[in-house]
Scaffold this motif. Structure first.
Motif, PDB file in Angstrom:
ATOM      1  N   SER A 118       7.837  -0.240 -10.911  1.00 52.27           N
ATOM      2  CA  SER A 118       8.385   0.945 -10.250  1.00 52.27           C
ATOM      3  C   SER A 118       9.457   0.627  -9.221  1.00 52.27           C
ATOM      4  O   SER A 118      10.015   1.528  -8.605  1.00 52.27           O
ATOM      5  N   GLY A 119       9.735  -0.654  -9.014  1.00 47.85           N
ATOM      6  CA  GLY A 119      10.739  -1.030  -8.032  1.00 47.85           C
ATOM      7  C   GLY A 119      10.237  -1.055  -6.613  1.00 47.85           C
ATOM      8  O   GLY A 119      11.017  -1.247  -5.676  1.00 47.85           O
ATOM      9  N   THR A 120       8.936  -0.853  -6.420  1.00 48.58           N
ATOM     10  CA  THR A 120       8.363  -0.879  -5.069  1.00 48.58           C
ATOM     11  C   THR A 120       8.425  -2.288  -4.508  1.00 48.58           C
ATOM     12  O   THR A 120       8.292  -3.266  -5.230  1.00 48.58           O
ATOM     13  N   SER A 121       8.643  -2.390  -3.201  1.00 54.21           N
ATOM     14  CA  SER A 121       8.718  -3.679  -2.536  1.00 54.21           C
ATOM     15  C   SER A 121       7.457  -4.497  -2.796  1.00 54.21           C
ATOM     16  O   SER A 121       6.348  -3.968  -2.805  1.00 54.21           O
ATOM     17  N   ARG A 122       7.635  -5.794  -3.003  1.00 55.95           N
ATOM     18  CA  ARG A 122       6.506  -6.672  -3.238  1.00 55.95           C
ATOM     19  C   ARG A 122       5.943  -7.242  -1.945  1.00 55.95           C
ATOM     20  O   ARG A 122       5.211  -8.230  -1.972  1.00 55.95           O
ATOM     21  N   ASP A 123       6.316  -6.670  -0.801  1.00 59.08           N
ATOM     22  CA  ASP A 123       5.698  -7.104   0.446  1.00 59.08           C
ATOM     23  C   ASP A 123       4.193  -6.982   0.334  1.00 59.08           C
ATOM     24  O   ASP A 123       3.671  -6.140  -0.392  1.00 59.08           O
ATOM     25  N   GLY A 124       3.466  -7.826   1.063  1.00 56.87           N
ATOM     26  CA  GLY A 124       2.020  -7.741   1.056  1.00 56.87           C
ATOM     27  C   GLY A 124       1.530  -6.462   1.711  1.00 56.87           C
ATOM     28  O   GLY A 124       2.150  -5.929   2.640  1.00 56.87           O
ATOM     29  N   SER A 161       6.511 -18.615  12.092  1.00 53.09           N
ATOM     30  CA  SER A 161       6.818 -17.195  12.240  1.00 53.09           C
ATOM     31  C   SER A 161       5.673 -16.528  12.989  1.00 53.09           C
ATOM     32  O   SER A 161       4.518 -16.823  12.729  1.00 53.09           O
ATOM     33  N   PHE A 162       6.033 -15.685  13.910  1.00 55.49           N
ATOM     34  CA  PHE A 162       5.021 -15.070  14.769  1.00 55.49           C
ATOM     35  C   PHE A 162       4.913 -13.556  14.531  1.00 55.49           C
ATOM     36  O   PHE A 162       5.908 -12.884  14.362  1.00 55.49           O
ATOM     37  N   ALA A 163       3.723 -13.025  14.533  1.00 57.96           N
ATOM     38  CA  ALA A 163       3.540 -11.586  14.499  1.00 57.96           C
ATOM     39  C   ALA A 163       2.451 -11.179  15.476  1.00 57.96           C
ATOM     40  O   ALA A 163       1.528 -11.873  15.635  1.00 57.96           O
ATOM     41  N   LEU A 191      -0.982  -5.961   3.667  1.00 59.66           N
ATOM     42  CA  LEU A 191      -1.291  -6.108   5.088  1.00 59.66           C
ATOM     43  C   LEU A 191      -0.031  -6.070   5.932  1.00 59.66           C
ATOM     44  O   LEU A 191      -0.035  -5.541   7.047  1.00 59.66           O
ATOM     45  N   ASN A 192       1.060  -6.623   5.421  1.00 59.67           N
ATOM     46  CA  ASN A 192       2.319  -6.556   6.162  1.00 59.67           C
ATOM     47  C   ASN A 192       2.822  -5.119   6.254  1.00 59.67           C
ATOM     48  O   ASN A 192       3.298  -4.683   7.313  1.00 59.67           O
ATOM     49  N   ARG A 193       2.707  -4.365   5.165  1.00 55.21           N
ATOM     50  CA  ARG A 193       3.110  -2.955   5.219  1.00 55.21           C
ATOM     51  C   ARG A 193       2.235  -2.170   6.184  1.00 55.21           C
ATOM     52  O   ARG A 193       2.710  -1.261   6.875  1.00 55.21           O
ATOM     53  N   ALA A 194       0.961  -2.522   6.257  1.00 53.05           N
ATOM     54  CA  ALA A 194       0.084  -1.859   7.224  1.00 53.05           C
ATOM     55  C   ALA A 194       0.541  -2.149   8.648  1.00 53.05           C
ATOM     56  O   ALA A 194       0.571  -1.250   9.506  1.00 53.05           O
ATOM     57  N   LEU A 195       0.925  -3.401   8.918  1.00 51.07           N
ATOM     58  CA  LEU A 195       1.404  -3.752  10.255  1.00 51.07           C
ATOM     59  C   LEU A 195       2.626  -2.936  10.644  1.00 51.07           C
ATOM     60  O   LEU A 195       2.804  -2.575  11.807  1.00 51.07           O
ATOM     61  N   GLN A 196       3.475  -2.641   9.667  1.00 48.45           N
ATOM     62  CA  GLN A 196       4.682  -1.882   9.957  1.00 48.45           C
ATOM     63  C   GLN A 196       4.380  -0.458  10.401  1.00 48.45           C
ATOM     64  O   GLN A 196       5.236   0.211  10.985  1.00 48.45           O
ATOM     65  N   HIS A 197       3.174   0.031  10.131  1.00 44.59           N
ATOM     66  CA  HIS A 197       2.768   1.372  10.551  1.00 44.59           C
ATOM     67  C   HIS A 197       1.979   1.374  11.852  1.00 44.59           C
ATOM     68  O   HIS A 197       1.582   2.440  12.331  1.00 44.59           O
ATOM     69  N   LEU A 198       1.742   0.192  12.401  1.00 40.76           N
ATOM     70  CA  LEU A 198       0.963   0.107  13.629  1.00 40.76           C
ATOM     71  C   LEU A 198       1.893  -0.028  14.823  1.00 40.76           C
ATOM     72  O   LEU A 198       2.729  -0.936  14.865  1.00 40.76           O
ATOM     73  N   GLY A 224       6.400 -10.114   4.465  1.00 43.20           N
ATOM     74  CA  GLY A 224       7.202  -8.917   4.640  1.00 43.20           C
ATOM     75  C   GLY A 224       7.907  -8.907   5.977  1.00 43.20           C
ATOM     76  O   GLY A 224       7.881  -9.892   6.728  1.00 43.20           O
ATOM     77  N   PRO A 225       8.558  -7.792   6.310  1.00 47.60           N
ATOM     78  CA  PRO A 225       9.366  -7.723   7.536  1.00 47.60           C
ATOM     79  C   PRO A 225       8.576  -7.891   8.827  1.00 47.60           C
ATOM     80  O   PRO A 225       9.108  -8.425   9.806  1.00 47.60           O
ATOM     81  N   ALA A 226       7.329  -7.400   8.863  1.00 41.78           N
ATOM     82  CA  ALA A 226       6.546  -7.529  10.094  1.00 41.78           C
ATOM     83  C   ALA A 226       6.217  -8.994  10.320  1.00 41.78           C
ATOM     84  O   ALA A 226       5.755  -9.689   9.411  1.00 41.78           O
ATOM     85  N   GLU A 227       6.469  -9.466  11.528  1.00 43.58           N
ATOM     86  CA  GLU A 227       6.247 -10.874  11.814  1.00 43.58           C
ATOM     87  C   GLU A 227       4.763 -11.197  11.927  1.00 43.58           C
ATOM     88  O   GLU A 227       3.989 -10.441  12.499  1.00 43.58           O
TER      89      GLU A 227
END
Length: 414
Positions: free
Chosen positions: A136-142, A31-33, A144-151, A172-175
Motif C-alpha cells: 500500500s506504500g505505507t511507511s515501513r517505520d516500526g 542515536s538517542f530518543a 513503536l517508532n510511529r507510536a512515539l511520534q504521537h506522544l 523511524g524519525p523518532a529518535e
C-alpha cells in the motif's frame, strides 16, 4: 609496546579487554530518543516462530491429544495447569508466582495479517512494521517508532532498542537510544585510565569515549599507579584473566538488566529480541532452552525494576507466526499461522489466557494444518498503547497499526 602507545594500537588490542568494536559505541554512532507519565512498556521479539501450542497447551481441547499425543512435545507430564483448560510448558514454571499474582498472562490464537508464505524475513518485517502488507506504500517505520511520534514531549531517553539486531520495530524519525551488550566495555579501572591517557589529545574521540562509558555503566573510577602505560596494559591483561569465565549470566539477562536500569530512570519503552524459536526438529530439546531464556529475561526485568516501577510496567513478547498443529517426522513443527503472545508485568491484569478459541479438529484448523488465528496480535498491542500511554484509538488504527480492527477492549492493564 612502548610508551607511545596510540589510539590505533589501543583499539587493535581491545579484544583483550572484552570490547567488540563492531558493536561498540566507540565506533558506532549513537542515536538517542522518555514519554510523559510513569508507565513502561517492554517489547520482546521472539524470532523464529514460537510454537504457542506447546508453550500454552490447550489440553482441554479433545483435538489436542490427537495432534500432539499425550499432551505435549517435551515433558508432557511436567506441564503446569493454568485454568483447567490450558497448561503451561514446564520450562516456564519459574514464572508461576507471577501468574498467581496476576502478573502473567497470554493471548492465544493470535497472529499478524501475514498468511501462507511463512517466510521468517517477511513475517518479522510485517510484525515490526505493524502493517497488513507492504503493497500500500505505507511507511515501513516500526510501529513503536510511529507510536512515539504521537506522544508529546518525547525526549532522548524515551526509548531503547537493545541488542545486536536492527530492531526495525523502533526504526523511524523518532529518535531512540540503541545499545548492544558488546558496548558494555567491562573495563577495569586500569583500562579506563589508559584509554583516557590515549584519547585526551583527540577531543572528538574523547567525547565519544565518555559517552560510551556513560551508556555502558562503566564506573570510570580513577586508579593510582606509579607505572608506565606498559604497566597499565599488564594490569588490564591480569584483570581480564581474573574475570574471564566468572560472569555466567546469559545474554538475555544482561540485556534485561540493562533495560531495567534504564526503565528505572527516564526511559519508558524498551525493545529487544530473543532468537532460537525455529523448532523444525528436536523441539523437545530446543524449545525448553529458548523458554528458559525468556523466563530469565522476564524475571531479571522484575528483579531490576522491583517495586513501584515494576508495578507500572508491562512486558509483551510476540513472534512472527505460530507453527503447525501436527508434529512432523523429526520431532519438530514447521512454520504455521496462529500463535501465542506472552505478557507480564506489575501493571498487567493477568492470571488468564485470553482466546476466542477456534478448536483443533482438522476442519477447524487454518488450511487444515495450523491453529486458526482469531484475533490480530496488533489489536492487543494497540490496546496496550491506548491504556498505558493514552494514544487515541484513531491514531492507533490509522497510523500506528493502519487497518487494524481493535475490537473489544481486553482490559489488559489494572
Amino acid at each position: 609496546m612502548t610508551q607511545s602507545l596510540n589510539r590505533r594500537a589501543f583499539l587493535s588490542r581491545s579484544a583483550i579487554i572484552g570490547c567488540s568494536l563492531a558493536a561498540s559505541p566507540l565506533m558506532t554512532p549513537l542515536s538517542f530518543a522518555s514519554t510523559p507519565g510513569e508507565n513502561r512498556l517492554v517489547v520482546i521479539l521472539l524470532r523464529g516462530g514460537m510454537d504457542g501450542l506447546d508453550v500454552v497447551r490447550p489440553y482441554g481441547d479433545p483435538g489436542y491429544r490427537a495432534l500432539r499425543g499425550n499432551g505435549g512435545i517435551s515433558d508432557p507430564e511436567g506441564a503446569v495447569d493454568l485454568d483447567g483448560y490450558f497448561a503451561l510448558h514446564p520450562a516456564l514454571r519459574p514464572l508461576m508466582p507471577l501468574w498467581s499474582n496476576g502478573q502473567l498472562g497470554f493471548a492465544h490464537a493470535v497472529s499478524t495479517p501475514y498468511r501462507d508464505h511463512r517466510s521468517h524475513f517477511d513475517g518479522q518485517d510485517l510484525l515490526e512494521a505493524g502493517l497488513t502488507d507492504f503493497d500500500s506504500g505505507t511507511s515501513r517505520d516500526g510501529w513503536l517508532n510511529r507510536a512515539l511520534q504521537h506522544l508529546p514531549n518525547s525526549q532522548t531517553e524515551t526509548a531503547y532498542a537493545i541488542g545486536r539486531d536492527k530492531l526495525s520495530v523502533l526504526s523511524g524519525p523518532a529518535e531512540v537510544q540503541r545499545w548492544s551488550p558488546e558496548s558494555d566495555l567491562v573495563l577495569s579501572p586500569q583500562a579506563i585510565k589508559l584509554a583516557g591517557l590515549i584519547m585526551q589529545d583527540d577531543p572528538l574521540f574523547d567525547v565519544a569515549f565518555q559517552k560510551a562509558m556513560a551508556i555502558s555503566d562503566g564506573d570510570g573510577d580513577a586508579v593510582a599507579t606509579p607505572g608506565t602505560r606498559d604497566d597499565l596494559m599488564r594490569e588490564i591483561n591480569k584483570n581480564h584473566k581474573q574475570t574471564t569465565g566468572r560472569n555466567r549470566t546469559t545474554l538475555e539477562q544482561r540485556i534485561a538488566e540493562f533495560a531495567g536500569k534504564r526503565l528505572r530512570g527516564d526511559t519508558r519503552i524498551a525493545s529487544f529480541s530473543i532468537n532460537g524459536w525455529d523448532t523444525h526438529q528436536g523441539q523437545g530439546r530446543t524449545l525448553p532452552k529458548a523458554l528458559s531464556r525468556l523466563s530469565n529475561a522476564i524475571l531479571t526485568l522484575q528483579e531490576t525494576m522491583r517495586g513501584p516501577v515494576w508495578n507500572k510496567t508491562t512486558v509483551v513478547a510476540v513472534t512472527e507466526f505460530g507453527r503447525t498443529a501436527k508434529i512432523n517426522g523429526t520431532g519438530g513443527t514447521d512454520h504455521g499461522t496462529g500463535g501465542l503472545m506472552v505478557m507480564a508485568g506489575g501493571a498487567l491484569r493477568g492470571g488468564r489466557v485470553m482466546a476466542d478459541w477456534p478448536g483443533l479438529e482438522e476442519a477447524q484448523l487454518y488450511g487444515r494444518r495450523d491453529l486458526m488465528p482469531t484475533r490480530d496480535v496488533r489489536a492487543y498491542l494497540g490496546w496496550l498503547l491506548h491504556s498505558q500511554f493514552g494514544l487515541s484509538k484513531s491514531a492507533i488504527e490509522t497510523s500506528v497499526f493502519p487497518g487494524v480492527d481493535l475490537g473489544a477492549d481486553p482490559k489488559l492493564i489494572r
